[in-house]
Design a protein around this motif. Sequence first.
Motif, mmCIF file in Angstrom:
data_model
loop_
_atom_site.group_PDB
_atom_site.id
_atom_site.type_symbol
_atom_site.label_atom_id
_atom_site.label_comp_id
_atom_site.label_asym_id
_atom_site.label_seq_id
_atom_site.Cartn_x
_atom_site.Cartn_y
_atom_site.Cartn_z
ATOM 1 N N ASP A 6 0.937 -1.276 0.130
ATOM 2 C CA ASP A 6 -0.080 -0.033 0.106
ATOM 3 C C ASP A 6 0.896 1.451 0.155
ATOM 4 O OD1 ASP A 6 -2.626 -1.140 0.406
ATOM 5 O OD2 ASP A 6 -1.868 -1.680 2.195
ATOM 6 N N VAL A 7 0.162 2.395 -0.241
ATOM 7 C CA VAL A 7 0.914 3.859 -0.022
ATOM 8 C C VAL A 7 -0.006 4.427 1.201
ATOM 9 C CG1 VAL A 7 1.306 5.905 -1.186
ATOM 10 C CG2 VAL A 7 1.731 3.862 -2.262
ATOM 11 N N ALA A 8 0.646 4.846 2.000
ATOM 12 C CA ALA A 8 0.043 5.854 3.066
ATOM 13 C C ALA A 8 0.588 7.165 2.894
ATOM 14 C CB ALA A 8 0.446 5.096 4.508
ATOM 15 N N VAL A 9 -0.231 8.237 3.295
ATOM 16 C CA VAL A 9 0.202 9.486 3.527
ATOM 17 C C VAL A 9 0.382 9.600 5.162
ATOM 18 C CG1 VAL A 9 -2.140 10.348 3.689
ATOM 19 C CG2 VAL A 9 -0.422 11.855 2.719
ATOM 20 N N MET A 10 1.601 10.695 5.059
ATOM 21 C CA MET A 10 1.732 11.007 6.437
ATOM 22 C C MET A 10 1.720 12.554 6.627
ATOM 23 S SD MET A 10 4.687 8.315 8.016
ATOM 24 C CE MET A 10 6.222 9.428 7.518
ATOM 25 N N ILE A 11 1.154 13.016 7.566
ATOM 26 C CA ILE A 11 1.046 14.591 7.724
ATOM 27 C C ILE A 11 1.717 15.100 8.994
ATOM 28 C CG2 ILE A 11 -0.883 14.832 6.040
ATOM 29 C CD1 ILE A 11 -2.664 15.059 8.465
ATOM 30 N N LYS A 25 4.467 19.644 4.093
ATOM 31 C CA LYS A 25 3.787 19.258 5.140
ATOM 32 C C LYS A 25 3.081 17.559 5.321
ATOM 33 C CE LYS A 25 2.799 23.989 5.983
ATOM 34 N NZ LYS A 25 1.921 25.290 6.431
ATOM 35 N N ALA A 26 3.524 17.245 4.110
ATOM 36 C CA ALA A 26 2.826 15.771 3.755
ATOM 37 C C ALA A 26 4.072 14.851 2.905
ATOM 38 C CB ALA A 26 1.506 15.996 3.235
ATOM 39 N N CYS A 27 3.958 13.634 3.164
ATOM 40 C CA CYS A 27 4.524 13.014 2.369
ATOM 41 C C CYS A 27 3.988 11.459 2.385
ATOM 42 C CB CYS A 27 5.951 12.554 3.137
ATOM 43 S SG CYS A 27 6.116 11.790 4.666
ATOM 44 N N TRP A 28 4.471 10.549 1.446
ATOM 45 C CA TRP A 28 3.838 9.216 1.288
ATOM 46 C C TRP A 28 5.004 8.291 1.595
ATOM 47 C CZ3 TRP A 28 3.022 13.822 -1.069
ATOM 48 C CH2 TRP A 28 1.720 14.205 -1.028
ATOM 49 N N VAL A 29 4.617 7.084 1.930
ATOM 50 C CA VAL A 29 5.355 5.910 2.404
ATOM 51 C C VAL A 29 4.752 4.556 1.826
ATOM 52 C CG1 VAL A 29 6.486 7.049 4.223
ATOM 53 C CG2 VAL A 29 4.493 5.530 4.604
ATOM 54 N N GLY A 38 11.569 1.369 3.080
ATOM 55 C CA GLY A 38 12.017 2.547 2.248
ATOM 56 C C GLY A 38 11.767 3.713 2.979
ATOM 57 N N THR A 39 12.097 4.735 2.188
ATOM 58 C CA THR A 39 12.176 6.185 2.594
ATOM 59 C C THR A 39 10.717 6.881 2.391
ATOM 60 O OG1 THR A 39 13.085 8.239 2.275
ATOM 61 C CG2 THR A 39 12.749 7.065 0.292
ATOM 62 N N ALA A 40 10.586 8.025 3.099
ATOM 63 C CA ALA A 40 9.300 8.850 2.546
ATOM 64 C C ALA A 40 9.547 9.554 1.558
ATOM 65 C CB ALA A 40 9.097 9.822 3.834
ATOM 66 N N PHE A 41 8.440 9.632 0.536
ATOM 67 C CA PHE A 41 8.558 10.282 -0.776
ATOM 68 C C PHE A 41 7.725 11.584 -0.642
ATOM 69 C CE2 PHE A 41 8.965 5.878 -1.519
ATOM 70 C CZ PHE A 41 10.087 5.755 -2.456
ATOM 71 N N ALA A 42 8.311 12.676 -1.377
ATOM 72 C CA ALA A 42 7.584 14.012 -1.577
ATOM 73 C C ALA A 42 6.262 14.053 -2.560
ATOM 74 C CB ALA A 42 8.835 14.854 -2.178
ATOM 75 N N SER A 43 6.093 12.915 -3.213
ATOM 76 C CA SER A 43 5.077 12.857 -4.267
ATOM 77 C C SER A 43 4.437 11.455 -4.006
ATOM 78 C CB SER A 43 5.530 13.134 -5.501
ATOM 79 O OG SER A 43 6.027 12.229 -6.215
ATOM 80 N N ARG A 44 3.126 11.608 -4.255
ATOM 81 C CA ARG A 44 2.570 10.328 -4.505
ATOM 82 C C ARG A 44 2.918 9.481 -5.478
ATOM 83 N NH1 ARG A 44 -2.243 7.794 -2.025
ATOM 84 N NH2 ARG A 44 -2.541 5.833 -3.363
ATOM 85 N N GLU A 49 5.323 4.541 -7.841
ATOM 86 C CA GLU A 49 6.303 3.657 -8.570
ATOM 87 C C GLU A 49 6.860 2.815 -7.712
ATOM 88 O OE1 GLU A 49 8.815 6.886 -10.416
ATOM 89 O OE2 GLU A 49 7.223 7.581 -11.618
ATOM 90 N N CYS A 50 7.559 3.029 -6.717
ATOM 91 C CA CYS A 50 7.977 2.286 -5.423
ATOM 92 C C CYS A 50 7.120 1.042 -5.238
ATOM 93 C CB CYS A 50 8.343 3.112 -4.404
ATOM 94 S SG CYS A 50 9.234 2.056 -3.107
ATOM 95 N N ARG A 51 5.721 1.271 -5.002
ATOM 96 C CA ARG A 51 4.922 0.497 -4.767
ATOM 97 C C ARG A 51 4.764 -0.684 -5.734
ATOM 98 N NH1 ARG A 51 -0.105 -0.973 -6.279
ATOM 99 N NH2 ARG A 51 -0.132 0.930 -7.458
ATOM 100 N N GLN A 52 4.691 -0.123 -7.071
ATOM 101 C CA GLN A 52 4.860 -1.153 -8.257
ATOM 102 C C GLN A 52 6.033 -1.938 -8.114
ATOM 103 O OE1 GLN A 52 4.106 1.384 -11.396
ATOM 104 N NE2 GLN A 52 1.992 1.859 -10.990
ATOM 105 N N ALA A 53 7.378 -1.319 -7.736
ATOM 106 C CA ALA A 53 8.461 -1.942 -8.064
ATOM 107 C C ALA A 53 8.256 -3.131 -6.767
ATOM 108 C CB ALA A 53 9.647 -1.212 -7.580
ATOM 109 N N TRP A 54 7.921 -2.686 -5.401
ATOM 110 C CA TRP A 54 7.683 -3.903 -4.459
ATOM 111 C C TRP A 54 6.824 -5.126 -5.041
ATOM 112 C CZ3 TRP A 54 10.315 -5.218 -0.326
ATOM 113 C CH2 TRP A 54 11.017 -4.714 0.210
ATOM 114 N N GLN A 55 5.802 -4.731 -5.722
ATOM 115 C CA GLN A 55 4.972 -5.556 -6.048
ATOM 116 C C GLN A 55 5.391 -6.818 -7.114
ATOM 117 O OE1 GLN A 55 1.360 -3.078 -7.376
ATOM 118 N NE2 GLN A 55 0.276 -3.910 -5.866
ATOM 119 N N ALA A 56 6.147 -6.163 -7.962
ATOM 120 C CA ALA A 56 7.047 -6.809 -8.940
ATOM 121 C C ALA A 56 7.899 -7.690 -8.266
ATOM 122 C CB ALA A 56 7.657 -6.020 -9.853
#
Length: 72
Positions: A6-11, A25-29, A38-44, A49-56
Amino acid sequence: MHSKVDVAVMIGSGVPPMLRDLGRKACWVVLVNGEQRGTAFASRVEAEECRQAWQAKLAQYRPGRHAFQHSA
Protein backbone atom coordinates in the motif's frame (compact mmCIF):
# COMPACT_ATOMS: atom_id res chain seq x y z
CA MET A 1 1.32 -16.00 1.76
CA HIS A 2 0.10 -13.06 -0.27
CA SER A 3 1.77 -9.75 0.58
CA LYS A 4 -0.19 -6.52 0.63
CA VAL A 5 1.55 -3.41 -0.69
CA ASP A 6 0.00 0.00 0.00
CA VAL A 7 0.84 3.69 -0.15
CA ALA A 8 0.05 5.75 2.94
CA VAL A 9 0.19 9.49 3.51
CA MET A 10 1.86 11.00 6.56
CA ILE A 11 1.12 14.57 7.61
CA GLY A 12 2.40 17.04 10.15
CA SER A 13 4.87 15.68 12.68
CA GLY A 14 4.92 12.32 10.84
CA VAL A 15 6.82 13.97 7.98
CA PRO A 16 10.59 13.41 8.33
CA PRO A 17 12.57 16.52 9.37
CA MET A 18 14.43 16.66 6.06
CA LEU A 19 11.16 17.07 4.15
CA ARG A 20 9.70 19.45 6.75
CA ASP A 21 12.81 21.62 6.36
CA LEU A 22 11.95 21.85 2.67
CA GLY A 23 8.46 23.08 3.56
CA ARG A 24 6.66 19.77 2.98
CA LYS A 25 3.66 19.20 5.25
CA ALA A 26 2.84 15.77 3.85
CA CYS A 27 4.71 12.80 2.45
CA TRP A 28 3.95 9.30 1.21
CA VAL A 29 5.39 5.97 2.29
CA VAL A 30 5.18 2.41 0.99
CA LEU A 31 3.85 -0.23 3.36
CA VAL A 32 4.39 -3.95 2.85
CA ASN A 33 2.06 -5.95 5.09
CA GLY A 34 1.56 -2.82 7.20
CA GLU A 35 5.27 -2.09 7.72
CA GLN A 36 7.03 0.89 6.16
CA ARG A 37 9.62 -0.03 3.55
CA GLY A 38 12.16 2.45 2.35
CA THR A 39 12.10 6.19 2.58
CA ALA A 40 9.38 8.82 2.64
CA PHE A 41 8.52 10.33 -0.73
CA ALA A 42 7.72 13.96 -1.47
CA SER A 43 5.11 12.96 -4.08
CA ARG A 44 2.49 10.27 -4.37
CA VAL A 45 3.70 9.52 -7.90
CA GLU A 46 7.14 8.52 -6.55
CA ALA A 47 5.53 6.38 -3.86
CA GLU A 48 3.28 4.64 -6.42
CA GLU A 49 6.33 3.83 -8.57
CA CYS A 50 8.02 2.30 -5.53
CA ARG A 51 4.83 0.36 -4.68
CA GLN A 52 4.79 -1.11 -8.18
CA ALA A 53 8.44 -2.11 -7.85
CA TRP A 54 7.71 -3.85 -4.53
CA GLN A 55 4.77 -5.69 -6.09
CA ALA A 56 6.95 -6.89 -8.96
CA LYS A 57 9.69 -8.01 -6.57
CA LEU A 58 7.28 -9.86 -4.31
CA ALA A 59 5.61 -11.55 -7.29
CA GLN A 60 8.93 -13.28 -7.98
CA TYR A 61 8.73 -15.03 -4.60
CA ARG A 62 5.21 -16.42 -4.64
CA PRO A 63 4.71 -19.86 -3.11
CA GLY A 64 5.58 -22.56 -5.59
CA ARG A 65 8.24 -20.44 -7.24
CA HIS A 66 11.84 -20.87 -6.27
CA ALA A 67 14.05 -17.82 -5.80
CA PHE A 68 17.10 -19.85 -6.72
CA GLN A 69 17.26 -22.51 -9.38
CA HIS A 70 19.95 -25.14 -9.38
CA SER A 71 21.79 -25.80 -12.60
CA ALA A 72 22.56 -29.38 -13.55
